[in-house]
Design a protein around this motif. Structure first.
Motif, PDB file in Angstrom:
ATOM      1  N   VAL A  78      -0.379  96.061  48.312  1.00 27.64           N
ATOM      2  CA  VAL A  78      -1.206  97.609  47.940  1.00 27.64           C
ATOM      3  C   VAL A  78      -0.964  98.562  48.553  1.00 27.64           C
ATOM      4  CG1 VAL A  78      -3.754  99.111  48.036  1.00 27.64           C
ATOM      5  CG2 VAL A  78      -3.608  96.423  47.188  1.00 27.64           C
ATOM      6  N   ARG A  79      -0.048  98.102  49.659  1.00 32.67           N
ATOM      7  CA  ARG A  79       0.457  99.180  50.879  1.00 32.67           C
ATOM      8  C   ARG A  79       1.692  99.214  50.462  1.00 32.67           C
ATOM      9  NH1 ARG A  79       0.820  97.930  56.587  1.00 32.67           N
ATOM     10  NH2 ARG A  79       2.052  99.383  56.695  1.00 32.67           N
ATOM     11  N   ILE A  80       2.482  97.930  49.821  1.00 30.99           N
ATOM     12  CA  ILE A  80       3.435  98.796  49.324  1.00 30.99           C
ATOM     13  C   ILE A  80       4.021  99.572  47.945  1.00 30.99           C
ATOM     14  CG2 ILE A  80       5.573  97.282  48.416  1.00 30.99           C
ATOM     15  CD1 ILE A  80       5.112  94.365  49.824  1.00 30.99           C
ATOM     16  N   VAL A  85       6.934 101.867  46.018  1.00 27.71           N
ATOM     17  CA  VAL A  85       7.247 100.734  45.626  1.00 27.71           C
ATOM     18  C   VAL A  85       6.855 100.554  44.278  1.00 27.71           C
ATOM     19  CG1 VAL A  85       8.176  98.102  45.511  1.00 27.71           C
ATOM     20  CG2 VAL A  85       8.283  99.431  47.491  1.00 27.71           C
ATOM     21  N   MET A  86       7.464 100.544  43.256  1.00 29.30           N
ATOM     22  CA  MET A  86       7.375 100.348  41.975  1.00 29.30           C
ATOM     23  C   MET A  86       7.638  98.789  41.534  1.00 29.30           C
ATOM     24  SD  MET A  86       8.269 103.475  40.059  1.00 29.30           S
ATOM     25  CE  MET A  86       8.001 103.106  38.006  1.00 29.30           C
ATOM     26  N   ALA A 109      -0.911  88.551  43.187  1.00 35.92           N
ATOM     27  CA  ALA A 109      -1.454  89.490  44.318  1.00 35.92           C
ATOM     28  C   ALA A 109      -0.288  90.705  43.808  1.00 35.92           C
ATOM     29  CB  ALA A 109      -0.831  88.918  45.804  1.00 35.92           C
ATOM     30  N   ALA A 110       0.757  90.538  43.503  1.00 34.41           N
ATOM     31  CA  ALA A 110       1.970  91.940  43.089  1.00 34.41           C
ATOM     32  C   ALA A 110       1.326  92.353  41.698  1.00 34.41           C
ATOM     33  CB  ALA A 110       3.069  91.697  42.821  1.00 34.41           C
ATOM     34  N   THR A 111       1.705  91.388  40.874  1.00 36.06           N
ATOM     35  CA  THR A 111       0.600  92.587  39.300  1.00 36.06           C
ATOM     36  C   THR A 111      -0.913  92.649  39.268  1.00 36.06           C
ATOM     37  OG1 THR A 111       2.189  90.176  37.981  1.00 36.06           O
ATOM     38  CG2 THR A 111       0.169  91.410  37.148  1.00 36.06           C
ATOM     39  N   SER A 262      12.228  99.178  55.932  1.00 30.86           N
ATOM     40  CA  SER A 262      10.681  98.802  56.420  1.00 30.86           C
ATOM     41  C   SER A 262       9.614  98.824  55.163  1.00 30.86           C
ATOM     42  CB  SER A 262      10.712  98.024  57.652  1.00 30.86           C
ATOM     43  OG  SER A 262       9.719  99.533  57.661  1.00 30.86           O
ATOM     44  N   VAL A 263       8.672  98.512  54.815  1.00 30.73           N
ATOM     45  CA  VAL A 263       7.736  99.037  53.952  1.00 30.73           C
ATOM     46  C   VAL A 263       6.347  98.357  53.894  1.00 30.73           C
ATOM     47  CG1 VAL A 263       8.291  96.915  52.160  1.00 30.73           C
ATOM     48  CG2 VAL A 263       7.308  99.454  51.568  1.00 30.73           C
ATOM     49  N   ALA A 264       5.118  98.942  54.307  1.00 31.54           N
ATOM     50  CA  ALA A 264       4.068  98.431  54.882  1.00 31.54           C
ATOM     51  C   ALA A 264       4.414  97.500  56.106  1.00 31.54           C
ATOM     52  CB  ALA A 264       4.133  97.659  53.468  1.00 31.54           C
TER      53      ALA A 264
END
Length: 324
Positions: A78-80, A85-86, A109-111, A262-264
């Motif tokens: 969710v934060r990502i 990020v797409m 989780a990503a979907t 980095s990310v999230a």
């Protein structure tokens, strides 16, 4: 690879992630964009350079992450997504015929978080047809087991074609890569992407042992290339790259202001830049993703192998499709 580690591992990495390719090129337009975004004071010449750098900035999107089971954290997708990020490209299979234990749960989780989803196979020197079938089996099984809310509408497929120094089976040869991508095309209707480091790609495909027919088959694949130092320039026989992995496991020599590492909650991410806008990235993904359930079986594996053995100037028109 991380697209949430879509990026491939560094070729020098003992863990076997997308390998780092060292290529001493001149700074690129994207490098200039990073310098501009860092708030540097511009001289008249730099101001002129800014004008020419704008197209590269405007049409490049830092929005893809790649991952694998080597990423031990629990990603906050969710934060990502909230951080721009797409899409995420995750390892699904690796030698010898193993499935990534994190693939299915992270797909769900990503979907659910609204991210586009992709899968890659880390190739080795064993039977490429069997590798391709195993890869598709794992990807389709993970999707079938998910509920409707966590089932991606399509999965972007990639062959990780890099030097294999940590998994069994040796390194995949060019002819094996050709057989692998042809099998994917036979089963899904589309060619997968091809991932490799810039230095390795240039070294391998310039070999006199690689036939023009093999190169032209691989040209049907979209290109995902790694260089942690500069924007890739040596992409032949492709005219250009589609995805550029500029960072792997936090390794990146580019200015952090324009090229975040980095990310999230992922401190050492594998991040990728798409050549195009966010809307174009979405279109690119959906146009090339495997719509699971619509498999095509025009030719059996034995026929593919026979076609490849016959590859050469006389066989080009019969075995090579037009580059997309």
């Amino acid at each position: 690879m991380r697209i949430v580690k879509l990026a491939r591992r560094d070729e020098a990495s003992p863990e076997g992630r997308l390998h780092k390719d060292v290529l001493a090129n001149e700074p690129s337009l994207l490098d200039n964009c990073a310098a501009i975004s860092g708030g540097m004071k511009l001289s008249i010449l730099r101001a002129a350079g800014f004008v020419f750098a704008l197209p590269a900035c405007a049409f490049a999107t830092n929005a893809v992450l790649n991952m694998s089971h080597y990423d031990m954290m629990r990603p906050d997708f969710v934060r990502i997504k909230a951080e721009g990020v797409m899409g995420v490209i995750h390892e699904a299979t690796y030698p010898a015929f193993q499935r990534d234990a994190q693939y299915a749960v992270r797909q769900q989780a990503a979907t659910r978080a609204g991210l586009l989803w992709g899968a890659y196979h880390y190739g080795n020197g064993s039977d490429p047809i069997r590798q391709a079938d195993h890869f598709l089996s794992v990807v389709s099984s993970a999707r079938a087991q998910a509920d409707q809310l966590s089932r991606p509408p399509g999965v972007l497929l990639v062959l990780d074609f890099e030097k294999n120094g940590h998994y069994p089976g040796g390194t995949m040869r060019v002819d094996q890569a050709v057989a692998f991508v042809e099998r994917i095309r036979e089963r899904t209707g589309s060619y997968p992407g091809l991932y490799s480091g810039e230095y390795r790609l240039r070294q391998v495909l310039n070999s006199p042992k690689v036939s023009p027919a093999s190169k032209r088959v691989l040209l049907n694949c979209w290109l995902w290339i790694a260089n942690y130092h500069y924007q890739p320039r040596s992409t032949a026989p492709w005219a250009y790259w589609h995805l550029w992995q500029y960072c792997g496991d936090g390794k990146c020599d580019l200015p952090r202001s324009g090229f975040p590492k980095s990310v999230a909650n992922i401190v050492k991410a594998e991040r990728n830049i798409f050549r195009g806008s966010r809307g174009e990235l979405e279109d690119f993904w959906r146009e090339r993703a495997w719509q699971i359930g619509g498999e095509k079986r025009d030719r059996p594996p034995a026929r593919i192998a026979a076609d490849l053995r016959a590859s050469g100037p006389a066989a080009d028109s019969a075995t090579i499709e037009t580059v997309r």
